[in-house]
Structure formats: C-alpha cells, structure tokens
Design an enzyme around this catalytic site. Structure first.
Site, PDB file in Angstrom:
ATOM      1  N   LYS A 172      -9.397   9.541  -0.548  1.00  0.00           N
ATOM      2  CA  LYS A 172      -8.173   9.591  -1.350  1.00  0.00           C
ATOM      3  C   LYS A 172      -8.053   8.293  -2.133  1.00  0.00           C
ATOM      4  O   LYS A 172      -7.685   7.249  -1.590  1.00  0.00           O
ATOM      5  CB  LYS A 172      -6.931   9.751  -0.458  1.00  0.00           C
ATOM      6  CG  LYS A 172      -5.701  10.052  -1.295  1.00  0.00           C
ATOM      7  CD  LYS A 172      -4.420   9.469  -0.745  1.00  0.00           C
ATOM      8  CE  LYS A 172      -4.081   8.108  -1.248  1.00  0.00           C
ATOM      9  NZ  LYS A 172      -3.873   7.953  -2.699  1.00  0.00           N
ATOM     10  N   GLY A 225      -5.452  -1.671   1.435  1.00  0.00           N
ATOM     11  CA  GLY A 225      -4.217  -1.650   0.651  1.00  0.00           C
ATOM     12  C   GLY A 225      -3.295  -2.734   1.151  1.00  0.00           C
ATOM     13  O   GLY A 225      -3.732  -3.721   1.774  1.00  0.00           O
ATOM     14  N   SER A 226      -2.008  -2.561   0.914  1.00  0.00           N
ATOM     15  CA  SER A 226      -1.054  -3.609   1.283  1.00  0.00           C
ATOM     16  C   SER A 226      -0.798  -3.609   2.796  1.00  0.00           C
ATOM     17  O   SER A 226      -1.004  -2.599   3.478  1.00  0.00           O
ATOM     18  CB  SER A 226       0.265  -3.367   0.547  1.00  0.00           C
ATOM     19  OG  SER A 226       0.797  -2.122   0.960  1.00  0.00           O
ATOM     20  N   GLY A 230      -0.443  -0.567   5.378  1.00  0.00           N
ATOM     21  CA  GLY A 230      -1.390  -0.624   6.496  1.00  0.00           C
ATOM     22  C   GLY A 230      -0.703  -0.491   7.845  1.00  0.00           C
ATOM     23  O   GLY A 230      -1.216   0.134   8.772  1.00  0.00           O
ATOM     24  N   GLU A 247      -7.929  -3.071   5.977  1.00  0.00           N
ATOM     25  CA  GLU A 247      -8.129  -4.274   5.161  1.00  0.00           C
ATOM     26  C   GLU A 247      -6.882  -4.406   4.298  1.00  0.00           C
ATOM     27  O   GLU A 247      -6.612  -3.543   3.466  1.00  0.00           O
ATOM     28  CB  GLU A 247      -9.370  -4.138   4.262  1.00  0.00           C
ATOM     29  CG  GLU A 247     -10.664  -3.934   5.004  1.00  0.00           C
ATOM     30  CD  GLU A 247     -11.055  -5.101   5.889  1.00  0.00           C
ATOM     31  OE1 GLU A 247     -10.519  -6.208   5.706  1.00  0.00           O
ATOM     32  OE2 GLU A 247     -11.881  -4.886   6.784  1.00  0.00           O
ATOM     33  N   CYS A 281      -7.591  -9.013  -3.803  1.00  0.00           N
ATOM     34  CA  CYS A 281      -7.073  -9.321  -2.467  1.00  0.00           C
ATOM     35  C   CYS A 281      -7.434 -10.740  -2.073  1.00  0.00           C
ATOM     36  O   CYS A 281      -6.751 -11.368  -1.280  1.00  0.00           O
ATOM     37  CB  CYS A 281      -7.604  -8.326  -1.456  1.00  0.00           C
ATOM     38  SG  CYS A 281      -9.368  -8.114  -1.594  1.00  0.00           S
ATOM     39  N   GLU A 382       2.731 -12.258  -0.622  1.00  0.00           N
ATOM     40  CA  GLU A 382       1.702 -11.848  -1.588  1.00  0.00           C
ATOM     41  C   GLU A 382       2.391 -11.382  -2.867  1.00  0.00           C
ATOM     42  O   GLU A 382       3.127 -10.395  -2.860  1.00  0.00           O
ATOM     43  CB  GLU A 382       0.846 -10.717  -1.001  1.00  0.00           C
ATOM     44  CG  GLU A 382      -0.344 -10.394  -1.891  1.00  0.00           C
ATOM     45  CD  GLU A 382      -1.203  -9.249  -1.375  1.00  0.00           C
ATOM     46  OE1 GLU A 382      -0.638  -8.222  -0.970  1.00  0.00           O
ATOM     47  OE2 GLU A 382      -2.437  -9.386  -1.391  1.00  0.00           O
TER      48      GLU A 382
HETATM   49  P1  NAD Z   1      -0.945   0.278  -1.359  1.00  0.00           P
HETATM   50  O1  NAD Z   1      -0.787  -0.099   0.071  1.00  0.00           O
HETATM   51  O2  NAD Z   1       0.267   0.561  -2.150  1.00  0.00           O
HETATM   52  O3  NAD Z   1      -1.872   1.572  -1.488  1.00  0.00           O
HETATM   53  C1  NAD Z   1      -3.181   1.621  -0.959  1.00  0.00           C
HETATM   54  C2  NAD Z   1      -3.572   3.082  -0.750  1.00  0.00           C
HETATM   55  O4  NAD Z   1      -2.743   3.633   0.282  1.00  0.00           O
HETATM   56  C3  NAD Z   1      -3.348   3.967  -1.990  1.00  0.00           C
HETATM   57  O5  NAD Z   1      -4.382   4.927  -2.070  1.00  0.00           O
HETATM   58  C4  NAD Z   1      -2.025   4.641  -1.666  1.00  0.00           C
HETATM   59  O6  NAD Z   1      -1.839   5.868  -2.333  1.00  0.00           O
HETATM   60  C5  NAD Z   1      -2.156   4.832  -0.160  1.00  0.00           C
HETATM   61  N1  NAD Z   1      -0.861   5.026   0.545  1.00  0.00           N
HETATM   62  C6  NAD Z   1       0.374   4.642   0.148  1.00  0.00           C
HETATM   63  N2  NAD Z   1       1.286   5.016   1.084  1.00  0.00           N
HETATM   64  C7  NAD Z   1       0.616   5.625   2.075  1.00  0.00           C
HETATM   65  C8  NAD Z   1       0.995   6.219   3.323  1.00  0.00           C
HETATM   66  N3  NAD Z   1       2.267   6.248   3.713  1.00  0.00           N
HETATM   67  N4  NAD Z   1       0.054   6.752   4.106  1.00  0.00           N
HETATM   68  C9  NAD Z   1      -1.259   6.708   3.729  1.00  0.00           C
HETATM   69  N5  NAD Z   1      -1.691   6.170   2.569  1.00  0.00           N
HETATM   70  C10 NAD Z   1      -0.770   5.621   1.749  1.00  0.00           C
HETATM   71  O7  NAD Z   1      -1.823  -0.894  -2.025  1.00  0.00           O
HETATM   72  P2  NAD Z   1      -2.220  -1.046  -3.555  1.00  0.00           P
HETATM   73  O8  NAD Z   1      -1.017  -1.505  -4.322  1.00  0.00           O
HETATM   74  O9  NAD Z   1      -2.952   0.155  -4.024  1.00  0.00           O
HETATM   75  O10 NAD Z   1      -3.287  -2.241  -3.480  1.00  0.00           O
HETATM   76  C11 NAD Z   1      -2.939  -3.583  -3.481  1.00  0.00           C
HETATM   77  C12 NAD Z   1      -2.960  -4.144  -2.065  1.00  0.00           C
HETATM   78  O11 NAD Z   1      -4.246  -3.940  -1.497  1.00  0.00           O
HETATM   79  C13 NAD Z   1      -2.727  -5.633  -2.004  1.00  0.00           C
HETATM   80  O12 NAD Z   1      -1.880  -5.913  -0.930  1.00  0.00           O
HETATM   81  C14 NAD Z   1      -4.109  -6.199  -1.757  1.00  0.00           C
HETATM   82  O13 NAD Z   1      -4.145  -7.458  -1.120  1.00  0.00           O
HETATM   83  C15 NAD Z   1      -4.708  -5.145  -0.895  1.00  0.00           C
HETATM   84  N6  NAD Z   1      -6.161  -5.188  -0.904  1.00  0.00           N
HETATM   85  C16 NAD Z   1      -6.791  -5.643   0.218  1.00  0.00           C
HETATM   86  C17 NAD Z   1      -8.176  -5.746   0.235  1.00  0.00           C
HETATM   87  C18 NAD Z   1      -8.896  -6.228   1.474  1.00  0.00           C
HETATM   88  O14 NAD Z   1     -10.091  -5.960   1.604  1.00  0.00           O
HETATM   89  N7  NAD Z   1      -8.243  -6.921   2.389  1.00  0.00           N
HETATM   90  C19 NAD Z   1      -8.918  -5.366  -0.885  1.00  0.00           C
HETATM   91  C20 NAD Z   1      -8.229  -4.904  -2.016  1.00  0.00           C
HETATM   92  C21 NAD Z   1      -6.848  -4.812  -2.006  1.00  0.00           C
END
Ligand code: NAD
Length: 493
Positions: A172, A225-226, A230, A247, A281, A382
């Site tokens: 996804k 993701g965030s 997470g 992550e 990130c 962040e």
């Molecule tokens: P996000 O958490 O908003 O979304 C990430 C993914 O999760 C998307 O596909 C989103 O649709 C999905 N999602 C959202 N709500 C969900 C739920 N309730 N259940 C399951 N899935 C859900 O993050 P973003 O804005 O897309 O990305 C930016 C964030 O990602 C920043 O915090 C960044 O630091 C982090 N990031 C971390 C790494 C790492 O390796 N540590 C790498 C890249 C980005």
C-alpha cells in the site's frame, strides 16, 4: 490516467471505484487519478497472495532471485523515465530522483545475490550422530505500508527481501505518490512474476492500511512513516499478533566541533538539511555547534544558503524542490511562530514563497533559527521541512547529550578532526546511523537502515538485516543414530 490495483497479476476494473487526483507539488498539475480501495479489495488481494505464496515458497531461492535480477535490469533500462515520474509526483529534484531509482536498482541486485546466500548456521550437536542447523524460512503474506517521501526506494527495501525470502506481498503506497508504485507494478508484470506474488492496493491508510493490519492472513507488516501512525500500526499489530517492523520519524543532528573543517561541515549541513526540501527521514534539523565556532559557522551557512535555487525539481538547475502539499506547508510554517515565541532567533527564511511558479506549487524558504535551546519544541519535534535549529554547546559530552535528548534516534553526524572524539561519538550517539565528517543522509543499501527509540522497534530495512523481517528462523535437528537420544538429558551421562 487512472491508477488501479494490481492484484493476482491483473489490473482491477475501474468501474464503481472511487478515485482521487494525484497532484504535482511543483505546479498543482493533475498527473493521474488514484483508486481509493476498500477493505474488500484488500481481502481479494490477500486471498490471491495466500494461494500464490504456497507455490512461491517452494521455488528455490536462486530462482526467486532471478526475477529480482530482471527487475533490476528493467529499472536500470527505465531509470530516466522512473526518475522523471518520481520528481513529478513527489517533488524532489531530478538528480535526487535519479539517485533514489538507483538505490532501488542496487537493492534489486543486492537482494538477488541473497538468493544464493541467505546463510543460516550449522552447529555441532550436543549428542553424537546428530546434525543441527538453522535455516531461514518464508513467513507467508506480508503487508508493506510506505510513505511519500521515498516512493520507490523504501518499497524496494521491503518488497525485494520479501520476494527473495519466499513471501508474497500486498503493497500500500502513500496516496500522494502512487505513480511509482504503478510503474513498479508494470515491471513486476513484465518480468513475469507469478500471479499473486506482488500485489499493489492503492488507498487511504485508514482504510487499506487498517484492513491489512486487521487481516488474519497477513503475517508481517513492514511500515515506514510517522511515529504517530507507527504507534497505531504497532498497537493493531500487537493485538493481532503480527510481526511488525517500524521505521518512523527523526530529529537528526549534525555536531560541529571547534576543530572541524568548517567548509566541509557547511556543505554537509546544506545537503542534509535542505536536500529533498528537508523531507528526508534522515534530514538534519538540528546543528549542535561548539561555542568557539558558532558565529563563523552561522556566517558561512548564511552565505551558502543565499545560493540555493528553489523551484520545480524537474529543472536541472534547481537545488531545492517543493514540499509535498499545502498541509505540509502549513505545518512547517506553524513552527516559525512556535520557535519565535519560545525565544529562538530567526536568522533567515520562515516564509511561504509566493509569486510566479511559487503560487502554483508548495514552496518554503530554507530557514535557519539560532539561539535554540535543546528543550524547545523546534529542537524536539519533527518539522519535516527545510528548517534548521542551531544549538550552542561547550563540549563534546554536552553535544552528545543534546543529540540524544530527543525521542527519536535515526541518524547523527559529527564533524571533527580528532579521531578520539570521532570514536567516542560513534559509540555514544544513540542513533541507528552515525556519520563521521559527513552529513546525516547518504545511507547505502547493503547496511541496515533504521533507528532507535521513537524511530524504530528494533527491526531494520535494507541490508541482510531486512531478511530478519521477512524470514522466520527454523532450527532443524537430524538424528542419524537410529536410537532415541534425549537432548539435555543423555548428554549428562
Ligand atoms: P504517514 O505516517 O502519514 O504515512 C505513512 C503510510 O502509512 C502511508 O502509506 C499512509 O497512508 C499510511 N497510514 C496512515 N494512517 C494509517 C493507519 N491508521 N493504518 C495504517 N497505515 C496508515 O507518514 P508520511 O507523511 O507518509 O511520511 C513521512 C514520515 O515518514 C516522517 O515522519 C518521516 O520521518 C517518516 N519516514 C521514516 C523513514 C525511516 O526509515 N525511519 C523513512 C522515510 C520516512
């Protein structure tokens, strides 16, 4: 163009499905429409993946790897096209787009090599005429949930070890960046991956992500993701007893000691802080500087920041592209007031850019705060944009303490000419990645990628470590004595 799901080797019908526009963050142009799938769509994909996985697990790993070689070859052949698509939908400058695609190519070849390694252990047995070994086994169906900031690299860190490990997956992607997933689905189709091995379901996290987390037949969730999302993923995964790899966010720092090569440090800070418009990130959002060189470092940073060109990343002369959307712009901008109210000094930036192309896209001025105290919100949270906080310290110990004094632990860096300080720092910095005399970004795919504390839950993407997420250890004992031998009992006599 309508982007629809790729499930069981087929492109799903588009009738009766809901679609949402995909916008170019550089100019607001509509690039495509993406399907907003439902829990039923996820169920269909999981059912196909369950059936496919039973066969896929029995394909010898070197043969599974052959598909990855082909995927890598096609990605290489289409590198420029993929990079252009990536820049259009995500906004990062084209040079970085090419770099991200290259990371995916490298990951394909690297993981393909694992098809002929995937080492386990052979060990002596405590009993005679008995053989003992551990092997990596496929797990089953895995769910991959990825963010928009690295629309292809992160997916390759997850899907390629999943493939070589004998699993099938449902990916996804983020709703902001579905086009790279669509391009990858075409590649999966073209290389002839067996039906149901690679499935892509587009849609919202709240619907598609939740459905993956709640589905009883999904055994592993690999999420990037965030930290906020997470945490929800971890809760649902825990309740459903899934293996969950997380992550998450970061608040990465570059430490500059008084003996550092300041010009080198300035280059590293600029690249780490403002590359990808601060939306990596691993982006540097704090500079922890020794008091003796603070003024000079600030001066040199300001001079160099003046030369940064901001605009559409598709233009080769541009150094900083747009941020992903309006919501992100507003979040970034809200921190300017927060920082000033807390007593930090705004040195430069702090504004939403307007006029010309800036009115059509989402552009934020590279921003520098100074006189920042470690506990201020701008130094703790962040922001995920081109905003850097300068924090003054008096010693290496204090620098390390400040670096570690946040909830995150992804990447850190130190500039120093003193090898003793460098080694002390790499030992004491509480992050999953440490750089010496380089900025906070630039991970290579053959090493583990991930962070400590609020950034991760102990798993790692990329490197051989990724196989620990996508395979299960199985210990195998072969007793060739022809009699009952009882471990931990008979060996006493
Ligand atoms: P996000 O958490 O908003 O979304 C990430 C993914 O999760 C998307 O596909 C989103 O649709 C999905 N999602 C959202 N709500 C969900 C739920 N309730 N259940 C399951 N899935 C859900 O993050 P973003 O804005 O897309 O990305 C930016 C964030 O990602 C920043 O915090 C960044 O630091 C982090 N990031 C971390 C790494 C790492 O390796 N540590 C790498 C890249 C980005």
């Amino acid at each position: 163009m309508k982007l629809t799901n790729f499930v069981n080797g087929q492109w799903q019908q588009t009738e009766q499905a809901e679609f949402r526009p995909v916008l170019n963050p550089a100019n607001g142009e509509e690039l495509a429409q993406v399907r907003m799938s439902t829990a039923q769509d996820v169920d269909l994909a999981v059912k196909a993946a369950v059936i496919a996985q039973k066969k896929w697990a029995k394909v010898p790993a070197p043969k599974r790897a052959d598909y990855l070689y082909e995927i890598g070859r096609l990605m290489k052949e289409r590198k420029e096209h993929l990079a252009q698509v990536l820049t259009k939908e995500m906004g990062k400058v084209i040079e970085e787009g090419r770099g991200e695609v290259q990371e995916g190519i490298d990951m394909a070849y690297y993981m393909a090599g694992e098809g002929r390694r995937m080492f386990g252990e052979t060990t002596p047995s405590e009993l005679g005429d008995k053989f003992a070994m551990s092997i990596r086994s496929p797990i089953g169906v895995v769910g991959l949930i990825t963010p928009w900031n690295f629309p292809v690299a992160i997916a390759t860190w997850k899907s390629f070890p999943a493939i070589v490990g004998g699993n099938t997956f449902i990916w996804k992607p983020a709703t902001e960046t579905p086009m790279m997933a669509y391009e990858m689905a075409k590649i999966f189709e073209e290389v002839g991956l067996p039906e149901g091995v690679a499935n892509i379901v587009f849609g919202a996290g709240s619907e598609v992500g939740t459905a993956l987390l709640e589905h009883k037949d999904v055994r592993v969730i690999s999420f990037t993701g965030s930290t906020e999302t997470g945490r929800k993923v971890a809760e649902a995964g825990g309740r459903n007893l899934k293996k969950v790899s997380l992550e998450m966010g970061g608040k990465n720092a570059v430490i500059v000691m008084e003996d550092a090569d300041l010009d080198l440090a300035v280059e590293g800070i600029l690249w780490s802080a403002f590359g990808t418009a601060g939306q990596r990130c691993t982006a540097c959002s704090r500079v922890i500087v020794h008091k003796d060189v603070k003024e000079e470092l600030q001066k040199r940073l300001l001079t160099k920041m003046d030369t940064l060109t901001i605009g559409d990343g598709a233009d080769e002369s541009i150094k900083i592209g747009p941020v992903i959307n309006r919501k992100a712009i507003e979040k970034i901008h809200s921190y300017i007031e927060i920082g000033q109210q807390e007593g930090a000094t705004l040195l430069v930036g702090g504004e939403i850019l307007t006029g010309g192309i800036y009115d059509k896209g989402n552009y934020y001025a590279p921003t520098l705060f100074t006189d920042v105290k470690p506990d201020m919100r701008i130094a703790q949270e962040e922001i995920f944009g081109p905003v850097v906080s300068i924090i003054e310290v008096a010693s290496l110990d204090e620098a390390i303490e400040v670096n570690n004094g946040v909830i995150y632990g992804l990447s850190s860096s130190i500039y120093t000419a003193d090898v003793n300080r460098a080694f002390k720092a790499q030992r004491d910095l509480d992050t999953g990645i440490v750089y010496i005399n380089a900025g906070t970004t630039g991970a290579e795919i053959h090493l583990p990628f991930g962070g400590t504390k609020g950034t991760g839950n102990g798993h790692r993407d990329s490197g051989v470590a990724a196989l620990d997420v996508f395979t299960e250890w199985k210990s195998v004992y072969v007793d060739y004595s022809g009699k009952l031998q009882r471990a931990q009992i008979d060996n006493e006599t």
